[in-house]
Design a protein around this motif. Structure first.
Motif: not given
Length: 413
Positions: A53-55, A105-106, A110-112, A117-118
């Protein structure tokens, strides 16, 4: 006049030091997040979902983020990202403390993280030429590379230790690191960036303008594609080496040392990169490093000891920053200030796709081939990229004269 060394450049020290803390905090959280999800769900798939999700969020937002970094005040954008990141981490700490943490929530956190970062990366890279003299830009780019390796090594080790003590501690440390970084950036002073003569249009027009400009620059396009191609095969090779070491009976502790030696080689290489960058022509700095990596890669076939493999990885990591410094420095120098955010956004997405797809290729190779065969496929891929780079007329035109012209142009801007 000879500019003061980077160690005495107040603004660069603030930018470098604040982001060392941020990278260390981020690395600690990225180790702790999968462990936390495993503790909650006992599901490896759910654990992987968080990192994915973060990536994905970072990749989706990457190109628009570059356009926003060119449109908005970059310092304020960096401050907003640090604040958003710290608040997201604090929400994890609070949820752990009061025991109401769940996977949705996690994933949201991770999306935030991916979005912050982007947005932050193109704003920081586009800011760098405004706080560092043009003739010191290569050293600053190399030192930022060393910062990444150092932050990752220290953060990964600390994150595992803190999680062992208490599951909320790595996230509290990350929130603290980004809060301190935020305070440091409050004191950052960036010279005003000259505005482009054309008025702002819709964001999608600015994104398309940036993509057209980057693709229309033959030299930037050529060296960027070469770097992304090599990174793709190297990312595959790195995973292949880890799996190969495990198959050959290398203990887990030695595999951990291998990874640490790779990071240590990257730090030393980043420290040496400014000197090598000055000593070599741009063409030789890029193609010479590419050839060395292509030649070293097949040696992994003959190595069955973890520490020896670690030496090989450290040697490869030592070489890479020289090419990265040359490419990164002149990408910034050759790009007008009002387009640097979009350049960084485009390159960040391309590099991110290579970093994500490379391990997938490595894993697939290990499923259908022997470890030695997988290494040779990765080596062949690197060799093809290296040959194309070597005989590219565009890359061959990247001479000291081109570099000097770009440096002179930046000095006068």
């Amino acid at each position: 006049m000879t500019p003061a060394p980077l160690s005495r450049n107040r603004n660069y020290r603030l930018l470098w030091g604040s982001q060392l803390l941020s990278v260390a905090g981020f690395s600690g959280s990225m180790i702790a997040f999968p462990l936390l999800v495993l503790d909650i769900t006992h599901s490896a798939a759910a654990s992987g979902l968080v990192l994915t999700a973060s990536a994905v969020a970072g990749l989706v937002a990457g190109i628009p983020a570059g356009a926003l970094a060119d449109r908005w005040n970059r310092r304020k954008l960096m401050l907003g990202c640090e604040a958003g990141y710290a608040l997201a981490m604090l929400s994890v700490v609070a949820a752990c403390w009061w025991n109401f943490l769940g996977v949705p929530h996690i994933v949201a956190v991770a999306v935030v993280i991916g979005l912050c970062g982007a947005l932050f990366d193109p704003a920081e890279e586009a800011t760098l030429p405004r706080v560092v003299p043009a003739e010191q830009l290569a050293s600053a780019v190399a030192m930022n590379g060393a910062r990444g390796h150092l932050g990752q090594l220290s953060g990964t080790a600390l994150g595992g230790i803190l999680y062992t003590a208490s599951r909320w501690l790595p996230f509290a440390a990350d929130a603290l690191a980004h809060t301190v970084s935020l305070v440091g950036l409050l004191f950052l002073r960036v010279p005003a960036q000259a505005k482009a003569g054309t008025p702002l249009r819709g964001l999608h027009h600015e994104i398309l303008d940036g993509l057209r400009w980057v693709w229309g620059q033959r030299l930037l396009r050529a060296i960027g594609l070469c770097a992304v191609g090599l990174n793709f095969f190297f990312a595959a090779f790195y995973l292949v080496v880890i799996v190969l070491a495990q198959q050959r009976g290398v203990p887990s502790g030695e595999i951990g040392v291998m990874a640490a030696m790779f990071g240590g080689g990257g730090i030393l290489g980043a420290l040496a990169a400014p000197r090598l960058h000055r000593a070599l022509s741009p063409y030789l700095a890029i193609t010479g490093v590419f050839w060395m990596l292509a030649v070293l890669t097949p040696l992994a076939v003959f190595i069955d000891r973890g520490y020896v493999m670690g030496v090989l990885l450290a040697a490869m990591a030592f070489l890479a920053p020289t090419a990265n410094t040359t490419i990164g420095t002149f990408q910034l120098l050759l790009t007008p200030g009002e387009l640097r955010g979009r350049l960084t956004g485009v390159m960040g997405v391309a590099t991110g796709v290579a970093a994500a797809a490379g391990p997938a290729l490595g894993g697939g190779l290990m499923e259908v081939l022997t470890g030695s065969q997988a290494v040779l496929v990765c080596a062949a891929g690197m060799a093809v990229v290296t040959i194309l780079t070597t005989f590219s007329a565009t890359v061959r035109s990247f001479s000291r004269e081109v570099a000097a012209e770009a440096l002179s142009s930046e000095r006068s801007s």
